[in-house]
Structure formats: C-alpha cells, structure tokens
Design a protein around this motif. Structure first.
Motif, PDB file in Angstrom:
ATOM      1  N   PRO B  31       4.288   2.496   7.771  1.00  0.00           N
ATOM      2  CA  PRO B  31       3.295   1.808   6.941  1.00  0.00           C
ATOM      3  C   PRO B  31       3.674   1.838   5.465  1.00  0.00           C
ATOM      4  O   PRO B  31       3.257   2.730   4.724  1.00  0.00           O
ATOM      5  CB  PRO B  31       2.004   2.593   7.204  1.00  0.00           C
ATOM      6  N   ASN B  32       4.434   0.846   5.030  1.00  0.00           N
ATOM      7  CA  ASN B  32       4.855   0.789   3.631  1.00  0.00           C
ATOM      8  C   ASN B  32       3.742   0.165   2.787  1.00  0.00           C
ATOM      9  O   ASN B  32       3.538  -1.045   2.813  1.00  0.00           O
ATOM     10  CB  ASN B  32       6.143  -0.028   3.540  1.00  0.00           C
ATOM     11  N   PHE B  33       3.032   0.996   2.047  1.00  0.00           N
ATOM     12  CA  PHE B  33       1.963   0.496   1.190  1.00  0.00           C
ATOM     13  C   PHE B  33       2.439   0.371  -0.247  1.00  0.00           C
ATOM     14  O   PHE B  33       1.638   0.284  -1.164  1.00  0.00           O
ATOM     15  CB  PHE B  33       0.722   1.397   1.281  1.00  0.00           C
ATOM     16  N   GLY B  34       3.760   0.357  -0.424  1.00  0.00           N
ATOM     17  CA  GLY B  34       4.319   0.236  -1.771  1.00  0.00           C
ATOM     18  C   GLY B  34       5.139  -1.030  -1.926  1.00  0.00           C
ATOM     19  O   GLY B  34       6.073  -1.070  -2.720  1.00  0.00           O
ATOM     20  N   VAL B  35       4.761  -2.074  -1.160  1.00  0.00           N
ATOM     21  CA  VAL B  35       5.528  -3.327  -1.183  1.00  0.00           C
ATOM     22  C   VAL B  35       5.786  -3.785  -2.618  1.00  0.00           C
ATOM     23  O   VAL B  35       6.911  -4.120  -2.998  1.00  0.00           O
ATOM     24  CB  VAL B  35       4.772  -4.431  -0.407  1.00  0.00           C
ATOM     25  N   PRO B 212      -1.358  -3.435  -7.244  1.00  0.00           N
ATOM     26  CA  PRO B 212      -1.516  -3.174  -5.810  1.00  0.00           C
ATOM     27  C   PRO B 212      -2.042  -4.373  -5.034  1.00  0.00           C
ATOM     28  O   PRO B 212      -1.812  -4.475  -3.836  1.00  0.00           O
ATOM     29  CB  PRO B 212      -2.553  -2.045  -5.762  1.00  0.00           C
ATOM     30  N   SER B 213      -2.726  -5.301  -5.709  1.00  0.00           N
ATOM     31  CA  SER B 213      -3.291  -6.414  -4.938  1.00  0.00           C
ATOM     32  C   SER B 213      -2.191  -7.250  -4.283  1.00  0.00           C
ATOM     33  O   SER B 213      -2.438  -7.912  -3.273  1.00  0.00           O
ATOM     34  CB  SER B 213      -4.175  -7.288  -5.823  1.00  0.00           C
ATOM     35  N   ILE B 214      -0.969  -7.191  -4.818  1.00  0.00           N
ATOM     36  CA  ILE B 214       0.125  -7.910  -4.152  1.00  0.00           C
ATOM     37  C   ILE B 214       0.441  -7.237  -2.818  1.00  0.00           C
ATOM     38  O   ILE B 214       0.590  -7.882  -1.785  1.00  0.00           O
ATOM     39  CB  ILE B 214       1.380  -7.954  -5.062  1.00  0.00           C
ATOM     40  N   THR B 215       0.505  -5.897  -2.851  1.00  0.00           N
ATOM     41  CA  THR B 215       0.724  -5.166  -1.601  1.00  0.00           C
ATOM     42  C   THR B 215      -0.362  -5.514  -0.589  1.00  0.00           C
ATOM     43  O   THR B 215      -0.078  -5.800   0.578  1.00  0.00           O
ATOM     44  CB  THR B 215       0.705  -3.644  -1.859  1.00  0.00           C
ATOM     45  N   PHE B 216      -1.623  -5.534  -1.050  1.00  0.00           N
ATOM     46  CA  PHE B 216      -2.722  -5.813  -0.126  1.00  0.00           C
ATOM     47  C   PHE B 216      -2.636  -7.231   0.415  1.00  0.00           C
ATOM     48  O   PHE B 216      -2.867  -7.462   1.604  1.00  0.00           O
ATOM     49  CB  PHE B 216      -4.076  -5.590  -0.803  1.00  0.00           C
ATOM     50  N   ALA B 217      -2.286  -8.169  -0.475  1.00  0.00           N
ATOM     51  CA  ALA B 217      -2.195  -9.558  -0.023  1.00  0.00           C
ATOM     52  C   ALA B 217      -1.159  -9.677   1.092  1.00  0.00           C
ATOM     53  O   ALA B 217      -1.388 -10.345   2.101  1.00  0.00           O
ATOM     54  CB  ALA B 217      -1.831 -10.462  -1.194  1.00  0.00           C
ATOM     55  N   VAL B 218      -0.022  -8.990   0.923  1.00  0.00           N
ATOM     56  CA  VAL B 218       1.022  -9.053   1.946  1.00  0.00           C
ATOM     57  C   VAL B 218       0.545  -8.403   3.240  1.00  0.00           C
ATOM     58  O   VAL B 218       0.732  -8.929   4.335  1.00  0.00           O
ATOM     59  CB  VAL B 218       2.313  -8.372   1.424  1.00  0.00           C
ATOM     60  N   TRP B 219      -0.126  -7.269   3.099  1.00  0.00           N
ATOM     61  CA  TRP B 219      -0.640  -6.573   4.289  1.00  0.00           C
ATOM     62  C   TRP B 219      -1.651  -7.429   5.047  1.00  0.00           C
ATOM     63  O   TRP B 219      -1.588  -7.564   6.259  1.00  0.00           O
ATOM     64  CB  TRP B 219      -1.300  -5.247   3.892  1.00  0.00           C
ATOM     65  N   ILE B 220      -2.594  -7.988   4.280  1.00  0.00           N
ATOM     66  CA  ILE B 220      -3.648  -8.768   4.936  1.00  0.00           C
ATOM     67  C   ILE B 220      -3.045  -9.991   5.623  1.00  0.00           C
ATOM     68  O   ILE B 220      -3.407 -10.320   6.751  1.00  0.00           O
ATOM     69  CB  ILE B 220      -4.727  -9.161   3.911  1.00  0.00           C
ATOM     70  N   SER B 221      -2.085 -10.628   4.954  1.00  0.00           N
ATOM     71  CA  SER B 221      -1.436 -11.781   5.581  1.00  0.00           C
ATOM     72  C   SER B 221      -0.818 -11.382   6.913  1.00  0.00           C
ATOM     73  O   SER B 221      -0.999 -12.060   7.918  1.00  0.00           O
ATOM     74  CB  SER B 221      -0.326 -12.331   4.685  1.00  0.00           C
ATOM     75  N   LEU B 222      -0.106 -10.274   6.899  1.00  0.00           N
ATOM     76  CA  LEU B 222       0.600  -9.850   8.109  1.00  0.00           C
ATOM     77  C   LEU B 222      -0.389  -9.497   9.221  1.00  0.00           C
ATOM     78  O   LEU B 222      -0.210  -9.882  10.375  1.00  0.00           O
ATOM     79  CB  LEU B 222       1.504  -8.653   7.798  1.00  0.00           C
ATOM     80  N   VAL B 223      -1.453  -8.779   8.860  1.00  0.00           N
ATOM     81  CA  VAL B 223      -2.425  -8.371   9.868  1.00  0.00           C
ATOM     82  C   VAL B 223      -3.146  -9.595  10.421  1.00  0.00           C
ATOM     83  O   VAL B 223      -3.384  -9.696  11.624  1.00  0.00           O
ATOM     84  CB  VAL B 223      -3.414  -7.349   9.268  1.00  0.00           C
ATOM     85  N   LEU B 224      -3.464 -10.544   9.528  1.00  0.00           N
ATOM     86  CA  LEU B 224      -4.125 -11.767   9.987  1.00  0.00           C
ATOM     87  C   LEU B 224      -3.225 -12.562  10.918  1.00  0.00           C
ATOM     88  O   LEU B 224      -3.655 -13.021  11.969  1.00  0.00           O
ATOM     89  CB  LEU B 224      -4.479 -12.646   8.785  1.00  0.00           C
ATOM     90  N   GLY B 225      -1.998 -12.718  10.529  1.00  0.00           N
ATOM     91  CA  GLY B 225      -1.087 -13.538  11.318  1.00  0.00           C
ATOM     92  C   GLY B 225      -0.708 -12.882  12.640  1.00  0.00           C
ATOM     93  O   GLY B 225      -0.428 -13.561  13.613  1.00  0.00           O
TER      94      GLY B 225
END
Ligand SMILES: Nc1ncnc2c1ncn2[C@@H]1O[C@H](COP(=O)(O)OP(=O)(O)O)[C@@H](O)[C@H]1O
Ligand SMILES: [Mg+2]
Lengths: 230, 334
Positions: B31-35, B212-225
């Motif tokens: 779980p890389n939360f440091g994208v 951090p919102s960039i990291t979250f945006a990437v995470w949410i995109s991945l989880v959604l997709g």
C-alpha cells in the motif's frame, strides 16, 4: 534424508520447541501431539519459515540451518501449511502452476499426474481457490506441493475440519504418493488412530518436547496415550 | 484548446500513476500512500536539473530516473519487510519529507518562490504541447499493453500469490522479497519519471503542488476502477479525473455567479459516485468479489468527501447568492 539435531525454535523470545532430534528416511513420519504441542512450529521451522534458535537441520547431507525458505524449495522440500494453504484469488489451475516454478519436468506432465491423483481438481481448473470446499482446498494444497516434484513434503494437519470420508480419501492418496512416487512425508496430525494406519514411524510432542519416537508397528496404544498426556 | 491538451496530458499522467499503484497495491499488496512523493521528487529533480544546471531534457530525465530508483530501492529495503499498516505510514511520511524538502532547500528549489520556467522538450513552434501529449499517450498505451501481458504471465501470478499469502509464496521456491523490491523500485521509478514529464507540463513548480490529495486521487481512481484488474487504473481515472475535472469543471454550463460552486458540486458528485460504486460493486467497476474491511475504509472516505463538500457548498452558495444580490465582493474575497 532429513536430520534434525538438538533443535530449539519459537517465536521471537518465546521458545516453543525444546531440544528436538530425529532422522527422517524415505518414509511417512508422523508427528503427533495435542493441540498446541508444537507440531505446526516444528514444520514451519523445518521449512525455514521460522528461524532456528539453536541446533541444526541437515537435508540430503547439506546443512540447511540458515538456508532461506525459497532456496529449500528448490532442493526438493515442499510445505503444506495447516491453514491458508491455497491462494484464494487465483484459480485452481493457477495455484497448481505456481507449484511448477521449481523442478525440471514439463508442467503438463506434472499436471496430468496431479489430476490423476485428484480427479476432482481437473473438473474445477477455472474456479477460484477461495471458493473451494475444505476438502477440495486441501487436495489443491497437496496437489500444488506435488507439482513441485518434491523429495519430501511437510504436511500440517491435512485432516483438520474434513469429513471422515474426505480424510479417508486424502490419507489413501498420501500413502499412495509415498509408495508410487517415493516421496517422503512428514505428517503432523491430531488424528492419531487414522495416522497410525499409514505411518511408518511416530514422534509424539508434548509442550514442545519429544516424548516418544518409535516404529508405528510396535507402538502400544497405552504408550501413545501416556506420551500425549504428560 | 491549449487548456484541453494540458488537461488531457495531466489525465495521462494520472493514468500512469494509477497503473503503477495497480502493480504495487493491486498485484503485490504493497500500500504505497506516498505516490505524490515519488512523482514530486521526479518533477523537482527535472526542474532543478533544467533550471539550475541547464541540462538537456533527456539528460535530466535519465538522471532523474536513476535518482528516484536509488531512493525507492533504499526506501523499499527499509520498509518492504514491514506490516502493511507500517508501509502505509512510512510511505506517507516519505511524501511529506519530499514536500518539505521542496520548501526548505531553497538553494535548489527556490522554495515557495517557485522554480521555472521549464520548457517543452519538443521545440516545434505551435505543436509543442500536442507532440508532448502524443508522446505521453504512446507511453501510457505501452504500459497498458505490458500490464495486460503481465496479468497472464507467471510473474503476474507470483505477485498475486505474494499479495494473498506471502509466507506460503515463500515456499514456492522464488525469493519473494526480491520480487517485491524489484517491482517496487521499478514502479516508483516510473512514478518519478511521470513526475519528470509533469515538469515541462506545469512549466512552473511550487512546493504546494506536492499535496496528499494527488495520492488520494490516484488511490480513489484505482479503487473505483478495480484495483486488481489490468484496466482498472485507466477506467478509474477516466471516471474521476476525466469526467469530473475535465468534463464537468470545464464544460458544465453554469452562469458566472455560480461558477464558484462548480468545484464543490464536482467533489460532491465524486463522493456520491464513490459511495455508490462501493456499495454496489465493492471491488470497483471491474472487480468481482468483495472484501469488507477495505470497502468500509474507502466508503468512509467517500462519505467524508460528501460531508466536507456539503459544508463547503453551503459557504459557497451563501457567497454566490451574496454576490448575485449585492454585486459586490464579500470580505472573504478581499
Ligand atoms: N505466532 C505465534 N507467536 C507466539 N506463540 C505462538 C505462535 N504460534 C503458536 N504459538 C505457540 O506455540 C505453541 C505451539 O503451537 P503450534 O505449533 O501451533 O501447536 P500445534 O500445531 O501442535 O497445535 C503454542 O503454545 C502456541 O501458543
Ligand atoms: Mg498446528
């Protein structure tokens, strides 16, 4: 083949196994003992998934006390854990093919042998392993171990949670593997009576200590009970 | 037009980041939360090399890739043996450090003053942006083709096995730690390269881009997709960044007084979509079964977005109404 000398091991500072010594030849070597006696700890240590605190393990003449787990697999050692012994998000076929990451023979040849032993797996190649029944999962775990073309298999309580009919089938296949393919088996079990039907020798653990090491044939039932309850 | 090309290029960068996170988290379970840290390191590295050292774009990209590779290898060696929660915290900390360094190391980064201008690498007058966009497009499609292949390969299966049960995977005869650290280093390096490519896209770099919102945006995109699906990253970025940031924000027909509301409404819809998808398709659009704990975690995030957007929207509405009625600026704007 496998020689264990004065083995001590455990989890961090907690020592669970105390001074265990035995030799496994090409046979079915049963490790018996009550719940919590240290069977799983022993098998994990032998597969090098737990570090040895002192003592030594030799495999085919080589000292493997400090060898990494993946390296041991390449030398013909397979391990089937008691729980979580399949990869749930992968299909039956994918689980089996992961077994073929080591060994020389073609994957196809090995697959055919496993399907011959467990025809039920052949019917379910596309199914996710996480959705198999307990018995089918156990077959898959043993099947994957066989795919590694091992010389020895460490098998941890394969009968746990299975219906008696499944246990019969599984034990028959285990005995069959030993005889037909010449694979040595270290079989940890709580189900002593069933195990004695197929075992050549028996080691009884209690509170992490050795309490009995004997041929299964001339083992007296009272003797076994006594070793269990110390 | 120029703005659209810029947005679409950014969309491709996001897809790339999500593709790398898919390998790290979706396949390997790291779980890389440091994208944003790896991306930001790459972006600033190219920025500093081009602006301060006057290096060519290609040289700065190559050196940047090497730098990010070394950093992510060292980080991986330190954290990849840890539990998942610890990896999560360590990677967040890493990205925070990168963001801080961008502020404090003024001699390199110019601090909050900002670093620029970083020019496009393709120097063909008038076509620079569009050529760069196509360059990114080819890159992302290449990565996608590789991912589709990876999913059918032995390496792909081994990665899933490591994610499912690392101890059991260790008994398959392959050095699982080596697989993890090589994959982590490679994917983080590509995140850094995507950052490097973002430098000429943004042209002017400031530390508050590393948020951090960039990291979250990437995470949410991945989880959604669908984090485990080869196409999950791409689909996820299309429905989040593509739909909301490009389509709605740019093209939604709203009168000027209420334009100020658009970002809030966008995020509100975004949160609603997230909640909806996770309720009805817990593993993402392209996922099959569900795992309750992860679903709940992301569901919580979606509800939090909706909540905070409702509050923001309330403020914005009163501001907008105020402006529409009085035709003057509120104190806040002054
Ligand atoms: N991860 C662990 N950490 C600490 N102690 C453990 C752990 N796993 C097992 N033990 C302890 O080791 C002992 C032996 O357990 P185990 O080897 O699982 O026994 P068995 O397989 O015979 O049921 C028990 O006392 C158990 O509490
Ligand atoms: Mg046990």
């Amino acid at each position: 083949m496998l020689e264990v000398k004065n083995l001590h091991s455990g989890y961090g500072d907690v020592e669970v196994l105390h001074d265990i010594s035995f030799i496994v030849e090409n046979e079915i070597f049963a490790v018996l003992g009550a719940n919590g006696s240290g069977k799983t700890t022993l098998l994990k240590t032998l597969s090098k998934l737990l570090p040895v605190s002192s003592g030594s393990i030799a495999w085919m003449g080589d000292d493997v006390t400090q060898t990494a787990a993946f390296d041991l697999t390449g030398r013909g050692v397979a391990y089937v854990p008691q729980e979580h012994n399949v990869f749930p998000d992968l299909s039956v076929a994918e689980n089996l093919s992961l077994g073929a990451l080591v060994g020389e023979r073609s994957k196809k040849e090995r697959l055919e042998e496993v399907f011959e032993l467990f025809p039920r797996l052949a019917e379910r190649t596309g199914q996710l392993a996480g959705s198999l029944s307990g018995g089918e999962g156990q077959m898959l775990a043993v099947g994957r171990a066989l795919m590694q073309d091992p010389k020895i298999i460490f098998l941890d309580e394969p009968s746990a949670g299975l219906s008696p009919m499944f246990v019969d089938i599984l034990f028959e296949r285990i005995a069959n593997t030993r005889t037909n393919r010449g694979v040595a088996i270290v079989l940890a079990e709580q189900n002593a009576l069933k195990t004695l039907e197929i075992a050549d020798r028996v080691l009884v653990l209690s509170l992490g200590e050795m309490h009995l090491l004997k041929d299964a044939k001339n083992l007296d039932r009272n003797e076994l009970m006594e070793a269990y309850h110390i | 037009m120029a703005y659209l090309i810029f947005s679409l290029s950014l969309l491709l960068i996001y897809i790339g980041l999500a593709q790398m996170l898919h390998v790290q988290f979706g396949l390997l379970g790291v779980p890389n939360f440091g994208v944003v840290g790896f991306w930001g390191l790459g972006m600033y590295s190219v920025g500093v090399m081009k602006v301060q050292l006057d290096m060519s774009f290609v040289d700065s990209m190559v050196l940047t890739a090497a730098l990010v590779a070394v950093v992510s290898y060292v980080l991986g060696a330190l954290i990849l043996r840890l539990e998942r929660q610890a990896i999560l915290c360590a990677t967040i900390a890493f990205s925070a450090i990168i963001a801080l360094l961008a502020v404090t190391e003024k001699w390199m980064t110019m601090g909050v003053v900002g670093l620029g201008t970083i020019r496009q690498p393709f120097r063909i007058f008038g076509l620079e942006e569009i050529l760069f966009f196509f360059f990114l497009l080819v890159l992302i499609i290449g990565v996608q083709v590789y991912l589709l292949k990876l999913h059918k390969s032995r390496l792909g299966r081994l990665m899933v096995a490591i994610r499912d049960n690392e101890e059991l995977a260790a008994s398959l005869g392959k050095n699982t730690f080596r697989v993890k650290i090589i994959a982590f280093t490679l994917t983080c390096t590509i995140m850094g390269v995507l950052g490097g490519l973002s430098a000429p896209l943004n042209q002017f770099l400031t530390p508050n881009m590393i948020v951090p919102s960039i990291t979250f945006a990437v995470w949410i995109s991945l989880v959604l997709g669908g984090k485990e699906h080869a196409l999950g990253a791409m689909l996820g970025v299309f429905v989040t960044f593509g739909l909301f940031d490009i389509l709605i924000e740019t093209y939604a027909p709203v009168s000027p007084q209420f334009a100020v509301l658009v970002p809030n409404i966008k995020l509100f819809l975004y949160g609603a979509l997230l909640v909806g998808v996770l309720v009805y398709r817990p593993k993402g659009f392209l996922g099959q079964s569900s795992k309750a704990d992860e679903v709940l975690a992301v569901l919580g995030h979606g509800i939090a977005i909706i909540g905070s957007e409702l509050c923001e929207a309330k403020n914005a509405i009163s501001k907008g109404v105020d402006r529409a009625l009085n035709g003057r600026k509120t104190e806040d704007d002054a």
